[in-house]
Design an enzyme around this catalytic site. Sequence first.
Site, PDB file in Angstrom:
ATOM      1  N   CYS A  43      34.051  27.659  12.833  1.00  0.00           N
ATOM      2  CA  CYS A  43      33.451  26.801  13.857  1.00  0.00           C
ATOM      3  C   CYS A  43      33.750  25.344  13.498  1.00  0.00           C
ATOM      4  CB  CYS A  43      31.950  27.052  13.892  1.00  0.00           C
ATOM      5  SG  CYS A  43      31.056  25.857  14.869  1.00  0.00           S
ATOM      6  N   CYS A  47      25.058  29.746  13.856  1.00  0.00           N
ATOM      7  CA  CYS A  47      26.384  30.187  14.253  1.00  0.00           C
ATOM      8  C   CYS A  47      27.042  30.667  12.967  1.00  0.00           C
ATOM      9  CB  CYS A  47      27.162  29.020  14.851  1.00  0.00           C
ATOM     10  SG  CYS A  47      28.923  29.347  14.909  1.00  0.00           S
ATOM     11  N   LYS A  55       0.865  -1.182   0.000  1.00  0.00           N
ATOM     12  CA  LYS A  55       0.000   0.000   0.000  1.00  0.00           C
ATOM     13  C   LYS A  55       0.901   1.230   0.000  1.00  0.00           C
ATOM     14  CE  LYS A  55      -4.010   2.052   2.204  1.00  0.00           C
ATOM     15  NZ  LYS A  55      -3.489   3.319   2.744  1.00  0.00           N
ATOM     16  N   CYS A  67      31.911  26.482  19.227  1.00  0.00           N
ATOM     17  CA  CYS A  67      33.034  27.436  19.145  1.00  0.00           C
ATOM     18  C   CYS A  67      32.862  28.648  20.052  1.00  0.00           C
ATOM     19  CB  CYS A  67      33.205  27.906  17.702  1.00  0.00           C
ATOM     20  SG  CYS A  67      31.870  28.979  17.162  1.00  0.00           S
ATOM     21  N   CYS A  95      27.409  29.528  20.512  1.00  0.00           N
ATOM     22  CA  CYS A  95      27.552  28.244  19.832  1.00  0.00           C
ATOM     23  C   CYS A  95      28.267  27.249  20.752  1.00  0.00           C
ATOM     24  CB  CYS A  95      28.344  28.438  18.547  1.00  0.00           C
ATOM     25  SG  CYS A  95      28.801  26.886  17.783  1.00  0.00           S
TER      26      CYS A  95
HETATM   27  S1  IVH Z   1      -7.051  -0.282  -3.982  1.00  0.00           S
HETATM   28  C1  IVH Z   1     -11.242  -0.128  -4.558  1.00  0.00           C
HETATM   29  N1  IVH Z   1      -4.484  -0.768  -3.958  1.00  0.00           N
HETATM   30  O1  IVH Z   1      -4.904   3.502  -0.434  1.00  0.00           O
HETATM   31  C2  IVH Z   1      -9.856  -0.161  -4.229  1.00  0.00           C
HETATM   32  N2  IVH Z   1      -5.249   1.258  -2.972  1.00  0.00           N
HETATM   33  O2  IVH Z   1      -7.916   3.926   1.036  1.00  0.00           O
HETATM   34  C3  IVH Z   1      -9.344   1.107  -3.727  1.00  0.00           C
HETATM   35  N3  IVH Z   1      -3.454   2.700  -2.103  1.00  0.00           N
HETATM   36  O3  IVH Z   1      -5.813   6.455  -1.289  1.00  0.00           O
HETATM   37  C4  IVH Z   1      -7.920   1.199  -3.630  1.00  0.00           C
HETATM   38  N4  IVH Z   1      -1.788   1.386  -2.655  1.00  0.00           N
HETATM   39  O4  IVH Z   1      -4.588   5.415  -3.273  1.00  0.00           O
HETATM   40  C5  IVH Z   1      -5.463   0.096  -3.606  1.00  0.00           C
HETATM   41  N5  IVH Z   1      -2.227  -1.299  -4.024  1.00  0.00           N
HETATM   42  C6  IVH Z   1      -3.190  -0.453  -3.691  1.00  0.00           C
HETATM   43  C7  IVH Z   1      -2.926   0.765  -3.043  1.00  0.00           C
HETATM   44  C8  IVH Z   1      -3.994   1.601  -2.691  1.00  0.00           C
HETATM   45  C9  IVH Z   1      -2.131   2.544  -2.092  1.00  0.00           C
HETATM   46  C10 IVH Z   1      -4.171   3.867  -1.543  1.00  0.00           C
HETATM   47  C11 IVH Z   1      -5.166   4.470  -2.449  1.00  0.00           C
HETATM   48  C12 IVH Z   1      -6.165   5.131  -1.541  1.00  0.00           C
HETATM   49  C13 IVH Z   1      -6.002   4.359  -0.275  1.00  0.00           C
HETATM   50  C14 IVH Z   1      -7.236   3.515  -0.055  1.00  0.00           C
END
Ligand code: IVH
Length: 668
Positions: free
Chosen positions: A432, A427, A117, A412, A409
């Site tokens: 220094c 400083c 994520k 120094c 400082c």
């Molecule tokens: S799926 C319906 N996959 O996480 C599916 N989201 O709350 C919706 N995000 O801001 C998102 N990596 O931008 C998905 N591999 C990933 C993700 C991802 C980051 C972020 C997305 C959103 C938040 C979801």
Amino acid sequence: MAVSSIHQKWENLRRQIEQHNYRYHVLDDPEISDVEYDKLFRQLIELEETHPALKTPDSPSRRVGAPPLAKFGSVTHRSLMLSLDNAMNRDELIAFDGRLKRALDSQDEITYIAEPKLDGLAISLVYENGLLSTGATRGDGRTGEDITQNLRTIHTIPLRLQGQAVPPIVEIRGEVFIEKEQFKKLNRKREEAAEPAFANPRNAAAGSLRQLDSSVTAERPLKFFAYELTSAEGINYTSHGESLEQLQKWQVPVNPNISNCTNIEEAIAYYEEWEENRNTLPYEIDGVVIKVNSTSEREQLGIKSRSPRWAISGKFKAQQATTVVEDIVPSIGRTGAVTPVAHLQPVNVGGVIVSRATLHNQDEIDRKDIRTGDTVLIQRAGDVIPEVVKVITEKRPDEAVKYILPEECPSCGAEVIRPEEEAVARCHNISCPAQVKGRIEHFASKRALDIDGLGSKVVSQLIESGLVYSFADLFYLSKEQLLGLERMGDLSAQNLIDAIDTSKETTLARFIYGLGIRNVGEHVADVLARKYRSLEVLMDSTAEELEAVDEVGPIVAESIVSFFGSKENRDTIRRCLSGGVFLSVPETPEKTDLAVRGKTFVFTGKLEQFTRQDGEEMVRNLGGRAAKSVSSKTDFIIAGTGAGSKLIKARKLNITVLNEDEFLALMS
Ligand code: IVH
């Protein structure tokens, strides 16, 4: 050439460039050199210049930014941009799997796809007949902002989906982000330019995408990974895995760390593995996303109001912890900034033992009222230095007193000065010890005194052996002293002595630049040298006098006055001069050429008849200005072979383009 064969040639070039772009930016596996690539690019530009009808929106030449917008338009998303429910631990992931099995009314294992994520910004891309037509932010999920111009500048986002038989409408969702290393570089650049640093990579990505001037976005190191193919008119994919494969066939970048899991246990193993190893990735992640793979199961499960039932985000444990501030200690940076640092009782934050946190500056300390002895909540975000979120005031010991940065400082003893309206105290003593190494390196660098052979290692040795306390000491070194250093042979010692000797004869501008005065870069140093023509006069000038100089504003004037206000700095400069430094003064500004004076020049590409540095010097000698990047303030661009994006931008802004001969003619 016949129209059809011109078109053929253009098509051919465009395809080749797209392929090389993809190999370079997405696969990280280029097949040709930068010079060869630039050559192709230039051919494309030339062709498009002579045949403007070829400048289609999907041409690779369109990635450098478009004229600034007054504001963003709004875009109604074709389908809602959803968010995700969170699971905080393994048990909540097992509960999620149980819920899905009940809803599907089956005891069979569910197949999942697990993905990192990314902690960036969600975007939506729409392709019509294979061409990128709209790119938008998430907004409230229903409508977002139209940032198509900005997204076009991101090299890993295809302007055209590659391959045959692309569906008429394709909608893709994904994340725009900045890698941690690039983030640090960007902040370093901003600090040098006296612009506020971004707090974290996510803010940097968001700030870069929300620019009304897309040429600013084009200069930011943004990347993109797609994570959902939300619709591809006319095609039904049976699984998410299959749609990710399709995205890759179109050459849309997909995160290579995505994994297939045959049941929830495998998905949990993935979650735990990345929680452990998140720091090995070049970008920040704040969890993993676990998604049902089968399209028909997704349809059966459906969505709730704001999030799909078929996906969940496995969040990592907060990178926060509470601990006690044992001491607050000022630390001096390379440029003299005095930063208060909290020394903490060591504590485990998300797998890393933390014993220091930055308190930034006095204002931060006052705002959060942080005192020695306080129990504090700290947090760590990726590679960023840990910081204090807040004080747990209930746990404050009675004797804890407010902290105030010292006026002297600690390294120094020189006075620490905090200019009005600035958060950072400094400083200003260039000798220094805490600043000396960086300052000497800057003083000796190519564009300053240009002392060949005085690298970082030798500087460290000189300081550690006590031979050098400030850069003025360089001019008093003897060969015998150098021979006493480890791994310093007769020849290297002689070479270094010779290089120091040669450097003594320099220009006033280089010397001023080499002093490392805050906010005084090469250009301002040159302006000052031309105006003052004497170091002594410059050293004694007042802020009002300085502000009267073209291109010197109150901030620069203040930096200069406080720099020369320090007795230590004046002594160091005097020692340089007594050590044999001789400063030559440029020709008078009256002699300058009106065609060049006050004009801004940018050099790009490979130059044959002179080096870039020489070209810049010629410009400055005639009262012009040499800049590194193209903007609306640029008057001339000198394009050598292989000139690329700067040249395109210059053409777009209608800037006069000169070749080397034309430039030399102008200079003479
Ligand atoms: S799926 C319906 N996959 O996480 C599916 N989201 O709350 C919706 N995000 O801001 C998102 N990596 O931008 C998905 N591999 C990933 C993700 C991802 C980051 C972020 C997305 C959103 C938040 C979801």
